[in-house]
Write a protein that holds these residues in place. Sequence first.
Motif, PDB file in Angstrom:
ATOM      1  N   ARG A   1       8.410 103.649  47.093  1.00 41.97           N
ATOM      2  CA  ARG A   1       9.592 104.513  47.055  1.00 41.97           C
ATOM      3  C   ARG A   1       9.437 105.602  48.107  1.00 41.97           C
ATOM      4  O   ARG A   1       8.473 106.373  48.067  1.00 41.97           O
ATOM      5  CB  ARG A   1       9.745 105.118  45.656  1.00 41.97           C
TER       6      ARG A   1
ATOM      7  N   VAL B   1      11.325  97.994  45.775  1.00 46.53           N
ATOM      8  CA  VAL B   1      11.545  98.621  44.479  1.00 46.53           C
ATOM      9  C   VAL B   1      12.135  97.583  43.536  1.00 46.53           C
ATOM     10  O   VAL B   1      13.168  96.982  43.856  1.00 46.53           O
ATOM     11  CB  VAL B   1      12.482  99.843  44.585  1.00 46.53           C
TER      12      VAL B   1
ATOM     13  N   GLU C   1       5.215  98.358  44.718  1.00 41.30           N
ATOM     14  CA  GLU C   1       6.334  99.275  44.478  1.00 41.30           C
ATOM     15  C   GLU C   1       6.230 100.441  45.460  1.00 41.30           C
ATOM     16  O   GLU C   1       5.238 101.189  45.453  1.00 41.30           O
ATOM     17  CB  GLU C   1       6.301  99.778  43.044  1.00 41.30           C
TER      18      GLU C   1
END
Length: 279
Positions: free
Chosen positions: A257, A230, A255
């Motif tokens: 998450r 992140v 990215e």
Amino acid sequence: MRFGFVGSFGSVVEVVDMAVEAETHGWDGFFTWDGISLEGLEEAWDPWVVLAAAAVRTSKIRLGALVFALPRRRPWVFAKQAVTVDHLSGGRVVLPVGLGVPDDRAVSGVAAEAPTVRERAELLDEDLAILEHAFRGETFSYSGKHHTVTDMRLLPRPLQQPRIPVWVVGSYPSERSMGRAARWDGVVPQLRGDRAMDPMTPADVAEVVGWVRAHREPGPVPYDVVIQGVLPEDPQEAVAASRALAEAGATWFIESRWDPKTATPDVLTARIRQGPPIL
């Protein structure tokens, strides 16, 4: 450096919509994930169905899953699925693969699918060897400890040649794990031991890149070093962090998450619409 995004949570329609948003807002890759029954992450979709839907709704963005748990799949079926989506997408699929995680009850909770880490590593090696044969479109046979294939031929061949790119999870500095990754088209590096859950720093990336350069024969296509994590929320800090990773040798930042309480579909979509850092 290229930038990808994992559509980690949401309804299947929301996740496919994220792929469209990612392409619209300048991301280079969109990724789903491969899990069946993980505590806390129970709502998971079949990655090939998601990628097929994303393939017909996008035209430029790279598509994959972070990561495919190859040892619990039949490699010849996996190859057919990969080639199908490769053709459907016009040659935009990439295959990040790894051992799979014991937290997934499809690995640890099914008697026939609960091998040790060593056995999963053996399976991964055999699966990759079969994929290499399968993507050539030629009749092949294979005999290993876990798989035996006789006179099989898979057509059509992938659009991408010499094969669909395969990125292999590499546990650094494990010689065997990193050696496996170095034989393919990219590495998704992870640290071992006490730092297993830590994000990769630029210094870590530089070490991985140095290891690969010292142990890998040059190939016909560029080799990818794929970092996941992140980035900072502040755009300038995100650019600085990305630039440092790129200068260390990373070719992708994805990215990723994984907290379902904070990575809601609305939050993920809003982040996608901000676009990747511009280096």
